[in-house]
Motif scaffolding. Structure first.
Motif, PDB file in Angstrom:
ATOM      1  N   LEU A   1      -9.248  99.721  56.545  1.00  0.00           N
ATOM      2  CA  LEU A   1     -10.189 100.679  57.131  1.00  0.00           C
ATOM      3  C   LEU A   1      -9.550 101.432  58.296  1.00  0.00           C
ATOM      4  O   LEU A   1      -9.636 102.667  58.385  1.00  0.00           O
ATOM      5  CB  LEU A   1     -11.443  99.929  57.598  1.00  0.00           C
TER       6      LEU A   1
ATOM      7  N   GLU B   1     -13.821 105.116  64.982  1.00  0.00           N
ATOM      8  CA  GLU B   1     -13.888 106.573  65.179  1.00  0.00           C
ATOM      9  C   GLU B   1     -13.987 106.918  66.664  1.00  0.00           C
ATOM     10  O   GLU B   1     -13.393 107.902  67.124  1.00  0.00           O
ATOM     11  CB  GLU B   1     -15.092 107.146  64.417  1.00  0.00           C
TER      12      GLU B   1
ATOM     13  N   LEU C   1     -12.799 100.795  50.160  1.00  0.00           N
ATOM     14  CA  LEU C   1     -12.170  99.547  50.624  1.00  0.00           C
ATOM     15  C   LEU C   1     -12.441  98.381  49.678  1.00  0.00           C
ATOM     16  O   LEU C   1     -11.828  97.322  49.798  1.00  0.00           O
ATOM     17  CB  LEU C   1     -12.713  99.167  52.010  1.00  0.00           C
TER      18      LEU C   1
ATOM     19  N   ASN D   1     -21.344  98.467  62.734  1.00  0.00           N
ATOM     20  CA  ASN D   1     -20.594  99.322  61.819  1.00  0.00           C
ATOM     21  C   ASN D   1     -19.252  99.601  62.488  1.00  0.00           C
ATOM     22  O   ASN D   1     -19.149 100.468  63.360  1.00  0.00           O
ATOM     23  CB  ASN D   1     -21.376 100.618  61.570  1.00  0.00           C
TER      24      ASN D   1
ATOM     25  N   HIS E   1     -19.293 107.522  55.609  1.00  0.00           N
ATOM     26  CA  HIS E   1     -18.953 106.111  55.841  1.00  0.00           C
ATOM     27  C   HIS E   1     -19.106 105.287  54.563  1.00  0.00           C
ATOM     28  O   HIS E   1     -18.323 104.381  54.297  1.00  0.00           O
ATOM     29  CB  HIS E   1     -19.832 105.532  56.955  1.00  0.00           C
TER      30      HIS E   1
ATOM     31  N   GLU F   1      -7.314 103.964  57.052  1.00  0.00           N
ATOM     32  CA  GLU F   1      -8.044 105.131  56.529  1.00  0.00           C
ATOM     33  C   GLU F   1      -8.441 106.075  57.663  1.00  0.00           C
ATOM     34  O   GLU F   1      -8.417 107.298  57.512  1.00  0.00           O
ATOM     35  CB  GLU F   1      -9.328 104.698  55.794  1.00  0.00           C
ATOM     36  N   ILE F   2      -8.820 105.496  58.797  1.00  0.00           N
ATOM     37  CA  ILE F   2      -9.208 106.318  59.949  1.00  0.00           C
ATOM     38  C   ILE F   2      -7.992 107.089  60.464  1.00  0.00           C
ATOM     39  O   ILE F   2      -8.135 108.173  61.039  1.00  0.00           O
ATOM     40  CB  ILE F   2      -9.795 105.427  61.081  1.00  0.00           C
TER      41      ILE F   2
ATOM     42  N   PHE G   1     -19.432  85.634  54.980  1.00  0.00           N
ATOM     43  CA  PHE G   1     -18.895  86.997  55.044  1.00  0.00           C
ATOM     44  C   PHE G   1     -18.207  87.289  56.373  1.00  0.00           C
ATOM     45  O   PHE G   1     -17.640  88.362  56.555  1.00  0.00           O
ATOM     46  CB  PHE G   1     -20.004  88.025  54.789  1.00  0.00           C
TER      47      PHE G   1
ATOM     48  N   ILE H   1     -16.740 101.077  61.600  1.00  0.00           N
ATOM     49  CA  ILE H   1     -16.184 102.430  61.430  1.00  0.00           C
ATOM     50  C   ILE H   1     -16.483 103.257  62.680  1.00  0.00           C
ATOM     51  O   ILE H   1     -15.638 104.008  63.167  1.00  0.00           O
ATOM     52  CB  ILE H   1     -16.760 103.134  60.177  1.00  0.00           C
ATOM     53  N   LYS H   2     -17.698 103.078  63.222  1.00  0.00           N
ATOM     54  CA  LYS H   2     -18.075 103.840  64.421  1.00  0.00           C
ATOM     55  C   LYS H   2     -17.207 103.463  65.613  1.00  0.00           C
ATOM     56  O   LYS H   2     -16.841 104.319  66.421  1.00  0.00           O
ATOM     57  CB  LYS H   2     -19.552 103.607  64.751  1.00  0.00           C
TER      58      LYS H   2
ATOM     59  N   ILE I   1     -16.064 105.604  52.508  1.00  0.00           N
ATOM     60  CA  ILE I   1     -14.947 104.796  53.018  1.00  0.00           C
ATOM     61  C   ILE I   1     -15.134 103.334  52.613  1.00  0.00           C
ATOM     62  O   ILE I   1     -14.232 102.687  52.080  1.00  0.00           O
ATOM     63  CB  ILE I   1     -14.847 104.899  54.565  1.00  0.00           C
TER      64      ILE I   1
ATOM     65  N   VAL J   1     -22.354  95.613  58.483  1.00  0.00           N
ATOM     66  CA  VAL J   1     -21.364  95.650  57.407  1.00  0.00           C
ATOM     67  C   VAL J   1     -20.224  94.719  57.805  1.00  0.00           C
ATOM     68  O   VAL J   1     -19.621  94.889  58.866  1.00  0.00           O
ATOM     69  CB  VAL J   1     -20.830  97.077  57.159  1.00  0.00           C
ATOM     70  N   GLU J   2     -19.962  93.714  56.966  1.00  0.00           N
ATOM     71  CA  GLU J   2     -18.931  92.731  57.278  1.00  0.00           C
ATOM     72  C   GLU J   2     -17.689  92.995  56.436  1.00  0.00           C
ATOM     73  O   GLU J   2     -17.761  93.043  55.211  1.00  0.00           O
ATOM     74  CB  GLU J   2     -19.439  91.308  57.005  1.00  0.00           C
ATOM     75  N   PHE J   3     -16.573  93.160  57.110  1.00  0.00           N
ATOM     76  CA  PHE J   3     -15.306  93.384  56.415  1.00  0.00           C
ATOM     77  C   PHE J   3     -14.451  92.125  56.478  1.00  0.00           C
ATOM     78  O   PHE J   3     -14.483  91.393  57.467  1.00  0.00           O
ATOM     79  CB  PHE J   3     -14.534  94.535  57.071  1.00  0.00           C
TER      80      PHE J   3
ATOM     81  N   SER K   1     -27.684  97.645  53.878  1.00  0.00           N
ATOM     82  CA  SER K   1     -26.970  98.097  55.081  1.00  0.00           C
ATOM     83  C   SER K   1     -25.983  99.205  54.733  1.00  0.00           C
ATOM     84  O   SER K   1     -25.833 100.175  55.481  1.00  0.00           O
ATOM     85  CB  SER K   1     -26.206  96.935  55.730  1.00  0.00           C
TER      86      SER K   1
ATOM     87  N   LYS L   1     -16.937  93.702  46.396  1.00  0.00           N
ATOM     88  CA  LYS L   1     -16.936  92.324  46.901  1.00  0.00           C
ATOM     89  C   LYS L   1     -18.344  91.741  46.863  1.00  0.00           C
ATOM     90  O   LYS L   1     -18.550  90.611  46.408  1.00  0.00           O
ATOM     91  CB  LYS L   1     -16.404  92.316  48.342  1.00  0.00           C
TER      92      LYS L   1
END
Lengths: 424, 424
Positions: B380, B339, A96, B333, A89, B383-384, A268, B335-336, A92, B370-372, A81, A101
Motif C-alpha cells: 500500500l 496520504e 492489494l 483507514n 481508496h 502504491e502511494i 486480522f 491510506i489516509k 487501492i 480496514v485491517e492490512f 467498511s 483475503k
C-alpha cells in the motif's frame, strides 16, 4: 478399545462464575446462577439438573451459532467498511488483495463450521440431525432451535461463549496437532520428565497400577501422553466446550490428521501475510485410541467441578500423582483446590505443577476471588502440608498457551514448575 | 527555556471512535459523536467545540475518579472476598501476608492519586483548586464536580477511561524512567539510528533546520530524544490522557526523578512476589527542559487528529522526516495516514517506521476499520508512492509496549522496521 470413559459427574456450581480466559480457557464456563437459599435436597437437585441442562444448551447454541456470528463479525462488517471507503481508496484496497483475503476467510470459516457441526452432533446424537445427511433437515432444526433461543433467552448465544468456540479451535492446535508440538514440549515436557523420575523404578508395563489425575485436562492430551508412558491417567474437566471437543477427538476420530481446521482465520491484526492467517492445521497428529499400554493402563475423562468430584469421600487417598498444568489459577479460592488435592492423594503421592498465576476470577464483577503471588502460593501449599523438592523448583519456564506462532504478537508466560509430596 | 509549545489545534473527529488499546494506548480517546448531517459551518464549529470540551471533561473526570475507582476495584473488593472465606481459610490467608499486601496496595494507590491530582491540576489551572493547598476546598470541588457528572452523565467516569488512567502511569515508565530504558532502546533505538544515518552529513549544530514530525507522540520522549540529536522535532498526539501527561512532564517537572509512582500496584495476577508489584518508579529519568541544542533546535507538541492537523494546506511539504513508532495501526483507514504523510513531507523526505499491526479499530462495534497484513501494508505504501530502502527493512524486531518487566506474563510484538522516501 471402546469409548474413553466420560463419567458424567458434573456437579455444577450453584454460584459459579462465567469464564475469564485471557488465553487459556479451561474450566468455569457456566454463568452464575442466583444463590437461592437451600431448600430440601430434592428440589435443590432438580434446580442443579436444570442449571446443568441450561449450561449445556448454551454451549450447543454457541457452537451452532459459529457460522452466523463469524460471518457477521469477521466478514460482512469488514466488507462493509471497505464499501464505505471512497472509490479511489476502494480501488487501492482491491488491488492489494484485501477483498480477496476477506472472501477467502469466508470460505475457511465455512469449512470450520462443517467441523464444528460434526463435533456438536457427536455430543448431542439424538438431539439434532446428522449434519452429514439431510441438509434441509438440519437447516429446519437450526431455524427452530434459534427461534426458540431468541424467544426464551433473547439472544442466540452468549457473546463471551463465541470467543470460547474460537478458542476451542486453538485448543485443538495445542493438544492435537504437529504445530502444537513445541508448545506441548515446553509445558507437558517437564511434567512428563518429573513423572518418569518419580516412578523410575517401575517399568512401563507395571505402571498401570499407578493412578495419575489431571485436573483441568482440556482436550486430554497431557492425560493421554501420561497414559502412553504406562500410567493409568484420568483427566477432569469442567468446561463443556472442552468436554465436547475432547469427547470428539478421543472417541470419534478414526484416522490421524483426518480433519482440517483453520484456527487463525479470525485474526486480522498482527498478521504478516495472508498465508499465515489462512494456514490449515490438521488434527489429530496421533490417533488417541492408539495407546501402547492399553492392556495395563486405563485412560478416562471425568466431567465436573474438580472440588466437588474429587472432594467426595470415595476419592479419599485414591491417587498416586496429581499433575496440574495451567490449572491452579482457575480457582476462586486456591486453598480449596489444594485441600481437595490433599484429600484425594495417597500419603506419599506426588504433585507436579506447571503454570502461571493468571487468576481467572481476578477483577470479574460480582465474583469472589483471592489472588496470591507466586511466593504466597508456594507458602500456602506448604501450610496445607505439601513438602516441596526445592532442587526441582524452577521459577521461570517460558511457556505459551494456545499460541499462534506466526502472529506478530506473542503472549509468553513465565511459569513456575514444582514437584511436591504429601508426606507418608 | 519556557513551556514546550502545545499548539492546540485539536480538530476532533465528528464520528470518532473510542479507544481500543491492547497495551499501547495512544490516540483515539474520544467517544463517538452521533454523525449528524453537516449544517452551516458556524453551528458545526460550535458542535465541534462542545464535543471537544466534553471530551476533555471526561478525561479530567477519569483522572479525578482514580482513587475511588481503584479503592473499590482493587482494594475493597479483594478484602471483601477474604471476608467471605471460612474462618480457617481467612487465618491462612492472613498468615501468608495477603491481607497486608492489599493494605500496602491501598497506601500506594493513594500515593499515585496525589501525583494524578497534581497532573490534572497542571492541565486545568483555574478550573480546580490546587491540590497542594486547601484540602477542604479540593474535597468540596470534587464533591460538586462528581455530583454534577452523576446528574448529567449518569456515571462519574467511563469504565474504559479508567483503564487509560492506569495505562497512563505505565506510559511514564516507558518514556520517562530508567526502568523504561530497555524498551526505549529496542523501539526508539533503530529509529534514532536511521535518522542519524539519513542526516549523517549534517552536524548536530546544524540539524535544527531539519524538521522531524512524530505522530502519535505519546508522552513525548521519542520527539525529545530526536531533539537531543540536534533536530527540530514536533510531536503530535490526539489523546487527552497522553496530552495531559506530556504537558506535565515536559513543562512542570523541575528535578530529575522528583516524582515517585507505583505503576504496577494494580496487577494482582501473574505476580512473583510483593516487592515486584509494589516497586516504585521514579520519573523523569532526565529533565526534559535540558536540551543540548536548545539554541538551534525547536521542540514542540501539537494536539489533535493527525489527518486534520497535517492534512492542512499550511503543512504541505513542510517536513524533512516523519517517524512513526507504534502509530500506523491506530488508523481506521491507513491510506489516509499515508496520504497525509505524503502531503506533509517535502520531496526527498524520509519516513521511518517501527511497529506492529494491532489495528486499533479492529472488531470494535459500530466502527469502520480496514485491517492490512504487513505485506499488504508495505505494498500500500508503495502504491502511494513511497520508495523503500529494502536493505534496511527488518521484519522481526521484538519489542514491548509499556511492559511490566517483572510480570509473569509478557506481551512481545514482532514489529517491522522500515525506511522509505518520498522521491524528489
Amino acid at each position: 478399545m471402546g469409548d474413553t470413559s466420560h463419567s458424567h459427574t458434573h456437579g455444577g456450581e450453584p454460584c459459579g462464575g462465567h469464564g475469564h480466559d485471557h488465553g487459556h480457557s479451561h474450566g468455569h464456563t457456566h454463568d452464575g446462577q442466583p444463590c437461592t437459599g437451600h431448600g430440601d435436597l430434592d428440589s435443590q437437585e432438580v434446580r442443579d439438573a436444570q442449571a446443568e441442562a441450561q449450561a449445556m444448551t448454551d454451549v450447543v447454541a454457541a457452537f451452532l451459532y459459529y457460522k452466523t456470528y463469524s460471518l457477521n463479525t469477521a466478514i460482512y462488517r469488514r466488507l462493509h467498511s471497505i464499501d464505505e471507503l471512497s472509490e479511489e481508496h476502494r480501488k487501492i484496497v482491491s488491488s492489494l488483495g484485501t477483498i480477496d483475503k476477506i472472501k477467502k476467510a469466508e470460505e475457511l470459516l465455512r469449512e470450520n463450521y462443517k467441523f464444528i457441526l460434526n463435533l456438536t452432533y457427536a455430543n448431542t446424537v439424538g438431539s439434532m440431525p446428522n449434519p452429514n445427511e439431510d441438509p434441509d433437515k438440519l437447516r429446519e432444526f437450526l431455524k427452530m432451535f434459534f427461534a426458540y433461543r431468541e424467544r426464551t433467552s433473547g439472544k442466540p448465544a452468549k457473546d463471551h461463549h463465541m470467543d470460547k468456540v474460537i478458542s476451542t479451535l486453538k485448543q485443538f492446535v495445542r493438544d492435537w496437532s504437529v504445530e502444537g508440538k513445541a508448545e506441548r514440549e515446553t509445558t507437558y515436557g517437564p511434567i512428563m520428565q518429573a513423572l518418569d523420575d518419580e516412578f523410575a523404578d517401575t517399568r512401563p508395563e507395571e505402571r498401570g497400577k499407578i493412578n495419575v489425575l489431571v485436573p483441568g485436562a482440556g482436550l486430554g492430551r497431557l492425560a493421554y501422553d501420561i497414559c502412553c508412558r504406562g500410567f493409568s491417567a484420568q483427566g477432569n474437566e469442567f468446561s463443556y466446550f472442552m468436554l465436547f471437543a475432547s469427547n470428539f477427538v478421543l472417541n470419534k476420530v478414526e484416522q490421524p490428521e483426518e480433519i482440517t481446521i483453520y484456527p487463525f482465520v479470525h485474526q486480522f491484526s498482527n498478521v504478516a501475510n495472508v498465508d499465515d492467517q489462512m494456514r490449515a492445521v490438521r488434527i489429530p497428529d496421533v490417533l488417541p485410541s492408539e495407546l501402547p499400554y492399553k492392556d495395563t493402563a486405563d485412560f478416562s475423562m471425568t466431567a465436573g467441578d474438580f472440588i466437588e468430584v474429587y472432594g467426595d469421600d470415595e476419592e479419599k487417598e485414591s491417587w498416586d500423582a496429581i499433575v496440574t498444568c495451567f490449572f491452579m489459577d482457575t480457582a476462586k479460592n486456591a486453598i480449596k483446590y489444594l485441600e481437595t488435592m490433599w484429600h484425594a492423594m495417597k500419603p506419599g503421592a506426588v504433585w507436579i505443577n506447571l503454570g502461571p498465576l493468571l487468576w481467572h476470577f481476578d477483577n470479574i464483577e460480582g465474583e469472589e476471588s483471592v489472588e496470591f503471588t507466586r511466593d504466597e502460593f508456594v507458602q500456602l501449599a506448604k501450610e496445607i502440608g505439601f513438602v516441596f523438592d526445592e532442587s526441582k523448583f524452577r521459577d521461570d519456564v517460558p511457556a505459551t498457551y494456545t499460541a499462534n506462532s506466526k502472529s506478530m504478537l506473542h503472549y509468553t508466560y513465565s511459569t513456575f514448575f514444582s514437584v511436591a509430596h504429601k508426606p507418608k
